[in-house]
Scaffold this motif. Sequence first.
Motif, PDB file in Angstrom:
ATOM      1  N   LYS A  38      -2.516 -17.607  41.492  1.00  0.00           N
ATOM      2  CA  LYS A  38      -2.339 -19.032  41.185  1.00  0.00           C
ATOM      3  C   LYS A  38      -2.795 -19.334  39.757  1.00  0.00           C
ATOM      4  O   LYS A  38      -2.095 -20.012  38.982  1.00  0.00           O
ATOM      5  N   ILE A  39      -3.955 -18.804  39.380  1.00  0.00           N
ATOM      6  CA  ILE A  39      -4.485 -19.027  38.034  1.00  0.00           C
ATOM      7  C   ILE A  39      -3.549 -18.416  36.991  1.00  0.00           C
ATOM      8  O   ILE A  39      -3.253 -19.031  35.966  1.00  0.00           O
ATOM      9  N   ALA A  40      -3.077 -17.194  37.245  1.00  0.00           N
ATOM     10  CA  ALA A  40      -2.200 -16.511  36.294  1.00  0.00           C
ATOM     11  C   ALA A  40      -0.869 -17.241  36.142  1.00  0.00           C
ATOM     12  O   ALA A  40      -0.360 -17.405  35.024  1.00  0.00           O
ATOM     13  N   LEU A  41      -0.294 -17.686  37.248  1.00  0.00           N
ATOM     14  CA  LEU A  41       0.992 -18.390  37.202  1.00  0.00           C
ATOM     15  C   LEU A  41       0.865 -19.738  36.495  1.00  0.00           C
ATOM     16  O   LEU A  41       1.717 -20.114  35.673  1.00  0.00           O
ATOM     17  N   GLU A  42      -0.205 -20.469  36.801  1.00  0.00           N
ATOM     18  CA  GLU A  42      -0.435 -21.750  36.127  1.00  0.00           C
ATOM     19  C   GLU A  42      -0.671 -21.539  34.625  1.00  0.00           C
ATOM     20  O   GLU A  42      -0.201 -22.314  33.794  1.00  0.00           O
ATOM     21  N   GLY A  43      -1.396 -20.473  34.314  1.00  0.00           N
ATOM     22  CA  GLY A  43      -1.641 -20.157  32.913  1.00  0.00           C
ATOM     23  C   GLY A  43      -0.360 -19.820  32.174  1.00  0.00           C
ATOM     24  O   GLY A  43      -0.172 -20.219  31.016  1.00  0.00           O
ATOM     25  N   LEU A  44       0.541 -19.109  32.831  1.00  0.00           N
ATOM     26  CA  LEU A  44       1.819 -18.758  32.222  1.00  0.00           C
ATOM     27  C   LEU A  44       2.647 -20.006  31.925  1.00  0.00           C
ATOM     28  O   LEU A  44       3.256 -20.117  30.850  1.00  0.00           O
ATOM     29  N   LEU A  45       2.667 -20.938  32.843  1.00  0.00           N
ATOM     30  CA  LEU A  45       3.363 -22.205  32.588  1.00  0.00           C
ATOM     31  C   LEU A  45       2.761 -22.915  31.385  1.00  0.00           C
ATOM     32  O   LEU A  45       3.471 -23.480  30.551  1.00  0.00           O
TER      33      LEU A  45
END
Length: 358
Positions: A38-45
């Motif tokens: 979740k953290i990685a995906l949000e960071g990518l956005l």
Amino acid sequence: MKRLLMHMGPCVSNEEVLRAGVVENIGFASPEFVQAMKIALEGLLSVTGAGEGYVPYLIPGSGTAAMEAMTSMLRRGDRVLILSNGVFGDRWKYIFERYPVHVDIFTAPPGRCIQPEDIEGIKQHYSMACITHVETSTGVRIDPNAMIEHLRELADRIVVDGVASVGGEEVSCSKCGADAVISASQKAIGSSPGLGLAVVREDAPLRDSVAPYYLNLLNWEQVSKNMLEGKSYYFATPPISAVFSLARAMDLIKKEGIERRYERHAKVADALRKGVEALGLRIVAEKPFRSNTVTAVYMDGNVDAFLAKCMDLGVEFASGVHPHIKEKYFRIGNMGWVTEEHARIALDTIETALSNKM
């Protein structure tokens, strides 16, 4: 002696990021992993400036895996326009030629970029156009905003290769209007290798595509959506350690602030360019096209011997890969967690190695 890795990725490492990947007895369904995803995906956005309307993807593999996953938006008979500024721009061609689509490619000589005026005569309409923000083979950089504005009437969907830029140069989906941006975990984001990264418009036409099974975004879409909601979902086993490292990298990027991160990369790149030129060397990229993440440098003499000497002195640079100038240059990766002190060490190493005649 601790080695300084001034390469194209993996690049200068961060101990917190490396340690984050050392996890024990955690699987892809464990709550700790779901949170890291979740953290990685949000960071990518966040680092791609992609807000609502985009889906982020973490694809096990390299940046090339993310490139090939873009076939998920192509159907049989579609036409693709590629604007290539070097070796990795050409890679789009080699990928798409394996599929039942038509490919047109425009190329620029080493040190230059395709510019909007170079493609003004195009009459053909395309299903997709692919551009490279920073070309890893020569260190040239385009203005994605200006190029996408020009391409919008020529192509239904526009893909930006941000493998060597995302996290170190600004590329914002909300500003440039890209339909997809791809990258890789080990480049300017500064994490460990193992993940191809992509953000793609949620309304992208993914059904009935020519994509291969494993890289078909339809198979990864629900993984991303569930993980963003804090729920597990399985398609294929993800690289657990790489995801934890990426999550930590995204935390640190947020803490640093993306604008400050861009400024840091710009300062380091400026110091390197000035230092290289002060040593009498010439930069491959012409001035209007120089990036802040990759610096390619011409040199006389035996490049391989020079790079070996630098390695002996504790700094690893990258050899040249562009076929037209391969034996005439080397590359400096100034990305990720790089600092001005790293630039000083790199320049001292180059000067020392050059003083020993190659």
